[in-house]
Design a protein around this motif. Structure first.
Motif, mmCIF file in Angstrom:
data_model
loop_
_atom_site.group_PDB
_atom_site.id
_atom_site.type_symbol
_atom_site.label_atom_id
_atom_site.label_comp_id
_atom_site.label_asym_id
_atom_site.label_seq_id
_atom_site.Cartn_x
_atom_site.Cartn_y
_atom_site.Cartn_z
ATOM 1 N N VAL A 75 -1.925 18.633 1.186
ATOM 2 C CA VAL A 75 -3.326 19.016 1.385
ATOM 3 C C VAL A 75 -4.287 17.898 1.011
ATOM 4 N N LYS A 76 -3.867 16.993 0.134
ATOM 5 C CA LYS A 76 -4.770 15.920 -0.288
ATOM 6 C C LYS A 76 -5.142 14.996 0.863
ATOM 7 N N LYS A 78 -8.991 16.358 5.702
ATOM 8 C CA LYS A 78 -10.390 15.953 5.629
ATOM 9 C C LYS A 78 -11.150 16.908 4.703
ATOM 10 N N GLY A 79 -11.866 16.343 3.736
ATOM 11 C CA GLY A 79 -12.659 17.144 2.811
ATOM 12 C C GLY A 79 -11.938 17.525 1.536
ATOM 13 N N VAL A 80 -10.643 17.237 1.451
ATOM 14 C CA VAL A 80 -9.879 17.517 0.231
ATOM 15 C C VAL A 80 -9.566 16.180 -0.420
ATOM 16 N N GLY A 81 -10.301 15.861 -1.441
ATOM 17 C CA GLY A 81 -10.086 14.611 -2.156
ATOM 18 C C GLY A 81 -9.177 14.833 -3.350
ATOM 19 N N PRO A 82 -9.055 13.826 -4.203
ATOM 20 C CA PRO A 82 -8.164 13.924 -5.369
ATOM 21 C C PRO A 82 -8.515 15.068 -6.322
ATOM 22 N N ALA A 83 -9.800 15.288 -6.571
ATOM 23 C CA ALA A 83 -10.205 16.345 -7.507
ATOM 24 C C ALA A 83 -9.852 17.726 -6.954
ATOM 25 N N GLU A 117 1.430 24.258 4.390
ATOM 26 C CA GLU A 117 2.141 25.539 4.429
ATOM 27 C C GLU A 117 1.807 26.386 3.189
ATOM 28 N N ASP A 118 1.746 25.763 2.020
ATOM 29 C CA ASP A 118 1.353 26.477 0.796
ATOM 30 C C ASP A 118 -0.055 27.041 0.938
ATOM 31 N N LEU A 119 -0.935 26.255 1.530
ATOM 32 C CA LEU A 119 -2.326 26.650 1.699
ATOM 33 C C LEU A 119 -2.458 27.873 2.600
ATOM 34 N N ILE A 120 -1.705 27.869 3.691
ATOM 35 C CA ILE A 120 -1.770 28.984 4.637
ATOM 36 C C ILE A 120 -1.223 30.261 4.009
#
Length: 130
Positions: A37-38, A41-46, A60-63
């Motif tokens: 996920v990192k 787009k829009g998902v940075g390190p933090a 897949e974890d996100l979904i």
């Protein structure tokens, strides 16, 4: 585009996979389920760190992620099945309702009488409504 509300608990999470890695829907660079996920787009390190703490590493974890307080509201119960202390989703008709304002406060209590398809009635009281 992806966005995460990280105030307190993870309350909502939106992701658009098509083009998330800079390509369009027919492009070979489209996100795969195994992608981390990192790299979206829009998902940075933090944000990736916050997601990782919840066990979300890949797309897949996100979904497959369900919020902590997920409630399935697609199944309806009958008023006859209601037991105090549990959470239910009811499909009812509001027969009457009123708001009671307290003179010392701007708060109201909302009282409703509802009826389901079996014609059973339930008296409801809602606090903190406005």
């Amino acid at each position: 585009m992806s966005s995460v509300n990280t105030r307190g608990s993870l309350q909502w999470l939106t992701i658009e996979l098509a083009g998330s890695l800079g390509g369009d829907i027919n492009d070979a660079s489209m996100a795969k389920l195994s992608d981390e996920v990192k790299y979206l787009k829009g998902v940075g390190p933090a944000r990736a760190e916050v997601l990782a703490k919840r066990g979300i590493i890949s797309v897949e974890d996100l979904i497959g992620y369900l919020p902590f307080r997920y409630e399935d509201r697609s199944h309806f119960s009958q008023i006859a099945d209601v037991v105090p202390g549990n959470v239910y989703t009811l499909r009812v008709e509001v027969l009457e309702g009123q708001a009671i304002r307290y003179s010392r406060s701007s708060r109201s209590v909302y009282l409703l009488t509802v009826q389901d398809e079996s014609l059973r009635r339930l008296h409801c009281r809602f606090f903190h409504g406005g």
